[in-house]
Design a protein around this motif. Sequence first.
Motif, PDB file in Angstrom:
ATOM      1  N   UNK A 177      48.768  44.451  36.071  1.00 12.75           N
ATOM      2  CA  UNK A 177      48.224  45.004  37.310  1.00 12.75           C
ATOM      3  C   UNK A 177      47.097  44.164  37.887  1.00 12.75           C
ATOM      4  N   UNK A 178      46.678  43.158  37.154  1.00 16.53           N
ATOM      5  CA  UNK A 178      45.501  42.409  37.572  1.00 16.53           C
ATOM      6  C   UNK A 178      45.819  40.949  37.855  1.00 16.53           C
ATOM      7  N   UNK A 179      47.015  40.730  38.376  1.00 17.94           N
ATOM      8  CA  UNK A 179      47.318  39.407  38.914  1.00 17.94           C
ATOM      9  C   UNK A 179      46.742  39.255  40.315  1.00 17.94           C
ATOM     10  N   UNK A 180      46.361  40.383  40.910  1.00 14.48           N
ATOM     11  CA  UNK A 180      45.836  40.382  42.275  1.00 14.48           C
ATOM     12  C   UNK A 180      44.616  41.278  42.374  1.00 14.48           C
ATOM     13  N   UNK A 181      43.588  40.797  43.066  1.00 14.37           N
ATOM     14  CA  UNK A 181      42.434  41.615  43.458  1.00 14.37           C
ATOM     15  C   UNK A 181      42.421  41.661  44.976  1.00 14.37           C
ATOM     16  N   UNK A 182      42.440  42.875  45.523  1.00 14.89           N
ATOM     17  CA  UNK A 182      42.479  43.032  46.972  1.00 14.89           C
ATOM     18  C   UNK A 182      41.365  43.982  47.400  1.00 14.89           C
ATOM     19  N   UNK A 192      42.691  34.553  32.949  1.00 17.59           N
ATOM     20  CA  UNK A 192      43.900  33.757  32.996  1.00 17.59           C
ATOM     21  C   UNK A 192      45.019  34.432  33.780  1.00 17.59           C
ATOM     22  N   UNK A 193      44.958  35.767  33.911  1.00 21.14           N
ATOM     23  CA  UNK A 193      46.056  36.453  34.594  1.00 21.14           C
ATOM     24  C   UNK A 193      45.868  36.509  36.109  1.00 21.14           C
ATOM     25  N   UNK A 194      44.659  36.340  36.604  1.00 21.88           N
ATOM     26  CA  UNK A 194      44.378  36.518  38.027  1.00 21.88           C
ATOM     27  C   UNK A 194      44.886  35.328  38.833  1.00 21.88           C
ATOM     28  N   UNK A 195      45.778  35.607  39.805  1.00 18.82           N
ATOM     29  CA  UNK A 195      46.373  34.552  40.616  1.00 18.82           C
ATOM     30  C   UNK A 195      46.098  34.700  42.109  1.00 18.82           C
ATOM     31  N   UNK A 196      45.797  35.917  42.565  1.00 22.39           N
ATOM     32  CA  UNK A 196      45.604  36.154  43.990  1.00 22.39           C
ATOM     33  C   UNK A 196      44.337  36.960  44.218  1.00 22.39           C
TER      34      UNK A 196
END
Length: 491
Positions: free
Chosen positions: A153-158, A186-190
């Motif tokens: 759930x934490x590939x993106x922070x919006x 390491x998991x955050x991409x966006x």
Amino acid sequence: MGANNGKQYGSEGKGSSSISSDVSSGTDHTPTKAQKNVATSEDSDLSMRTLSTPSPALICPPNLPGFQNGRGSSTSSSSITGETVAMVHSPPPTRLTHPLIRLASRPQKEQASIDRLPDQCMVHVFSFLPTNQLCRCARVCRRWYNLAWDPRLWRTIRLTGETIHVDRALKVLTRRLCQDTPNVCLMLETVTLSGCRRLTDRGLYIIAQCCPELRRLEVSGCYNISNEAVFDVVSLCPNLEHLDVSGCSKVTCISLTREASIKLSPLHGKQISIRYLDMTDCFVLEDAGLHTIAAHCTQLTHLYLRRCVRLTDEGLRYLMIYCPSIKELSVSDCRFISDFGLREIAKLECRLRYLSIAHCGRVTDVGIRYIAKYCSKLRYLNARGCEGITDHGVEYLAKNCAKLKSLDIGKCPLVSDTGLECLALNCFNLKRLSLKSCESITGQGLQIVAANCFDLQMLNVQDCEVSVEALRFVKRHCKRCVIEHTNPAFF
């Protein structure tokens, strides 16, 4: 959602609930004898310490209510001073046979429907929530806490909103996401922070330091960030491919920091891997800055420079030297761009698919002819407001760019039915056509278009002298076409 779970914690696990309240309020309660027995017998189950969760108050406007156990109040979190933490209730003790415990416990209610869903389904539901709501869900119960912090759930922070304290929110979030891999997410991409006007260079520096796998960053409308912060991000995030700094008026260039340039080996070429760059409304961008961007971002395929009013044809010349792979380019409202600039753009040849030169008043048929001759695979052209374009320019375009799907030649008063006829007889795949405020267009030209372009889906003839009969003819032949008009007699 999860209300019954929370009530269960508040009844059978009443002692653990008051523990979290005591941590936030600082009061002292003496446990009863029954509570001591429960704590002694269930020491292994209650050994879980209070966990730190980013409070929604850091990510939401302060006027939003709290969220606890699915209700609209918050009693298990500390007051919002500094960094607010949310207390996670310990699991409820198992049912005991001691008479005192049996009398003190309340009847257990039926489990909430949402709690019957398996973890995989819950994670899928959580995946549709924005970051602030996801943090709220993490405060409902221990199960939701564990699910809400699932790495998937934490590939993106919006985050969005003008009142959000973004720098502090990013600090708390990255600290939590770095628990398993210290100092690195390491998991955050966006990361999407569009419209967060309180974002500063400090927040971007946190992202640059903690997110080496970042691939997409959107900070449009964040006018407080400067070149230095952007340099840090592109230098410390080598996989960054998508960067949106539209509306960031202080950004004048995209480049590596001096330290990064020194560390890179000659084989690397000191290049940035950005492919998508949006610098719309970066008013202070000049030719020198575009030269630097082109020299460092040689892999660019999508570049948007709308309303970068200081750019000239010279800047486009630098761009074509270093960035030969551009597929989409917008220089709308760049009033100094002329036919010479279009001659440079034509060097992209068949790679160019999208071009916007709207309101570039110095563009004429000469520039259009360059584009038509060399960019035969062009699919989209926006030339609205280029008053120097005539039927001859449209004819060049139609005969050489037969695969054109979208064309906007609104506010081009010199384009008439003759140009439309040539367009209709060559561009059969045309789907969108805008002729807004084309004074020389009549119903006859529209009928020719409708009789040949059956796939037309959008037609804009606002402020054109077109009869109702012509509009009805278009509707009969292009049944899926949406007609934008200003004729009150047609409906």
